[in-house]
Motif scaffolding. Structure first.
Motif, mmCIF file in Angstrom:
data_model
loop_
_atom_site.group_PDB
_atom_site.id
_atom_site.type_symbol
_atom_site.label_atom_id
_atom_site.label_comp_id
_atom_site.label_asym_id
_atom_site.label_seq_id
_atom_site.Cartn_x
_atom_site.Cartn_y
_atom_site.Cartn_z
ATOM 1 N N ASP A 82 -2.422 12.591 12.860
ATOM 2 C CA ASP A 82 -1.169 12.190 12.235
ATOM 3 C C ASP A 82 -1.175 10.689 11.998
ATOM 4 O OD1 ASP A 82 0.280 14.662 12.108
ATOM 5 O OD2 ASP A 82 0.405 14.584 14.296
ATOM 6 N N ASP A 83 -0.940 10.284 10.768
ATOM 7 C CA ASP A 83 -0.874 8.874 10.415
ATOM 8 C C ASP A 83 0.557 8.402 10.662
ATOM 9 O OD1 ASP A 83 -0.547 6.427 9.027
ATOM 10 O OD2 ASP A 83 -2.283 6.907 7.768
ATOM 11 N N LEU A 84 0.764 7.715 11.771
ATOM 12 C CA LEU A 84 2.116 7.293 12.139
ATOM 13 C C LEU A 84 2.626 6.179 11.239
ATOM 14 C CD1 LEU A 84 1.954 7.522 16.030
ATOM 15 C CD2 LEU A 84 2.607 9.251 14.344
ATOM 16 N N GLY A 85 1.724 5.498 10.539
ATOM 17 C CA GLY A 85 2.143 4.500 9.563
ATOM 18 C C GLY A 85 2.927 5.148 8.429
ATOM 19 N N TRP A 86 2.400 6.264 7.920
ATOM 20 C CA TRP A 86 3.107 6.982 6.868
ATOM 21 C C TRP A 86 4.405 7.576 7.390
ATOM 22 C CZ3 TRP A 86 2.822 6.465 1.943
ATOM 23 C CH2 TRP A 86 1.633 6.063 1.340
ATOM 24 N N LEU A 87 4.385 8.108 8.589
ATOM 25 C CA LEU A 87 5.607 8.646 9.189
ATOM 26 C C LEU A 87 6.675 7.556 9.239
ATOM 27 C CD1 LEU A 87 7.234 10.841 10.684
ATOM 28 C CD2 LEU A 87 6.146 10.035 12.797
ATOM 29 N N GLY A 88 6.306 6.374 9.736
ATOM 30 C CA GLY A 88 7.247 5.259 9.810
ATOM 31 C C GLY A 88 7.753 4.831 8.445
ATOM 32 N N TYR A 89 6.863 4.825 7.471
ATOM 33 C CA TYR A 89 7.259 4.445 6.115
ATOM 34 C C TYR A 89 8.314 5.408 5.582
ATOM 35 C CZ TYR A 89 7.201 3.851 1.100
ATOM 36 O OH TYR A 89 7.582 3.668 -0.202
ATOM 37 N N PHE A 90 8.048 6.716 5.680
ATOM 38 C CA PHE A 90 8.985 7.689 5.132
ATOM 39 C C PHE A 90 10.300 7.706 5.913
ATOM 40 C CE2 PHE A 90 5.059 9.792 3.348
ATOM 41 C CZ PHE A 90 5.341 9.462 2.032
ATOM 42 N N TYR A 106 0.819 -1.203 0.000
ATOM 43 C CA TYR A 106 0.000 0.000 0.000
ATOM 44 C C TYR A 106 0.857 1.259 0.000
ATOM 45 C CZ TYR A 106 -3.131 3.658 1.610
ATOM 46 O OH TYR A 106 -3.826 4.838 1.729
ATOM 47 N N TYR A 107 1.813 1.320 0.945
ATOM 48 C CA TYR A 107 2.628 2.525 1.069
ATOM 49 C C TYR A 107 3.470 2.764 -0.183
ATOM 50 C CZ TYR A 107 1.356 2.575 6.004
ATOM 51 O OH TYR A 107 0.667 2.620 7.177
ATOM 52 N N GLU A 108 4.153 1.741 -0.627
ATOM 53 C CA GLU A 108 5.013 1.873 -1.803
ATOM 54 C C GLU A 108 4.223 2.351 -3.020
ATOM 55 O OE1 GLU A 108 8.719 2.005 -3.303
ATOM 56 O OE2 GLU A 108 8.339 1.194 -1.313
ATOM 57 N N ALA A 109 3.047 1.772 -3.211
ATOM 58 C CA ALA A 109 2.224 2.108 -4.375
ATOM 59 C C ALA A 109 1.663 3.530 -4.310
ATOM 60 C CB ALA A 109 1.080 1.103 -4.504
ATOM 61 N N ASN A 110 1.475 4.076 -3.112
ATOM 62 C CA ASN A 110 0.816 5.378 -2.959
ATOM 63 C C ASN A 110 1.726 6.515 -2.501
ATOM 64 O OD1 ASN A 110 -2.039 4.672 -3.548
ATOM 65 N ND2 ASN A 110 -1.675 3.229 -1.883
ATOM 66 N N ALA A 111 2.966 6.223 -2.192
ATOM 67 C CA ALA A 111 3.862 7.220 -1.596
ATOM 68 C C ALA A 111 4.046 8.467 -2.454
ATOM 69 C CB ALA A 111 5.222 6.599 -1.289
ATOM 70 N N ALA A 112 4.175 8.306 -3.748
ATOM 71 C CA ALA A 112 4.444 9.461 -4.607
ATOM 72 C C ALA A 112 3.240 10.385 -4.747
ATOM 73 C CB ALA A 112 4.889 8.985 -5.988
ATOM 74 N N ASN A 113 2.031 9.846 -4.573
ATOM 75 C CA ASN A 113 0.825 10.633 -4.839
ATOM 76 C C ASN A 113 -0.012 10.973 -3.616
ATOM 77 O OD1 ASN A 113 1.313 10.600 -7.648
ATOM 78 N ND2 ASN A 113 0.586 8.492 -7.695
ATOM 79 N N HIS A 172 18.664 14.672 10.983
ATOM 80 C CA HIS A 172 18.202 14.473 12.363
ATOM 81 C C HIS A 172 16.710 14.798 12.391
ATOM 82 C CE1 HIS A 172 22.465 14.659 13.177
ATOM 83 N NE2 HIS A 172 22.247 14.277 14.413
ATOM 84 N N LEU A 173 15.936 13.967 13.056
ATOM 85 C CA LEU A 173 14.496 14.185 13.159
ATOM 86 C C LEU A 173 14.066 13.947 14.600
ATOM 87 C CD1 LEU A 173 11.721 14.683 11.818
ATOM 88 C CD2 LEU A 173 11.617 12.230 11.369
ATOM 89 N N TYR A 174 13.298 14.875 15.130
ATOM 90 C CA TYR A 174 12.819 14.782 16.502
ATOM 91 C C TYR A 174 11.299 14.757 16.506
ATOM 92 C CZ TYR A 174 17.627 15.941 17.364
ATOM 93 O OH TYR A 174 19.002 15.915 17.358
ATOM 94 N N LEU A 175 10.733 13.777 17.185
ATOM 95 C CA LEU A 175 9.285 13.608 17.305
ATOM 96 C C LEU A 175 8.879 13.940 18.723
ATOM 97 C CD1 LEU A 175 8.971 10.058 15.694
ATOM 98 C CD2 LEU A 175 9.060 12.266 14.533
ATOM 99 N N GLY A 176 7.725 14.576 18.878
ATOM 100 C CA GLY A 176 7.270 14.878 20.218
ATOM 101 C C GLY A 176 5.946 15.585 20.239
#
Length: 104
Positions: free
Chosen positions: A54-62, A1-8, A36-40
């Motif tokens: 916030d969709d943490l699935g997409w965050l994790g994917y990227f 799902y993520y790979e197929a939709n990431a660009a769009n 460097h990335l900081y989440l909080g």
């Protein structure tokens, strides 16, 4: 799902703010200045403030696809993320990228 939709995927629709959408775009586009990335939580000096919407699935994917990110600091994760183990006395988790990082 993520790979197929990431660009769009419309990033503003999967995040709670324009700042978070910008951070996802930087990750997706391979911004080599984002090593460097900081989440909080909101109000901190962060690149991504985790809130409802916030969709943490997409965050994790990227994050996982990034070849530039060398350091991930996690200051906060919502209680509903049951698969995350948190030690009682820690306030900051740091995950080092498995690749050799030239941005340290």
């Amino acid at each position: 799902y993520y790979e197929a939709n990431a660009a769009n995927i419309k990033l503003r629709q999967i995040t709670s703010s324009a700042v978070n959408a910008c951070t996802l775009q930087r990750l997706r586009d391979g911004d080599d200045n984002l090593n460097h990335l900081y989440l909080g939580i909101e109000g901190s000096i962060l690149e991504f403030a985790i809130r409802e919407g916030d969709d943490l699935g997409w965050l994790g994917y990227f994050i996982g696809k990034s070849e530039c990110l060398c350091h991930l600091g996690i200051y906060y994760l919502p209680a509903f993320e049951a698969n995350i183990v948190v030690t009682p006395n820690s306030q900051l988790f740091q995950l080092r990228h498995a690749r050799q990082c030239s941005h340290n």
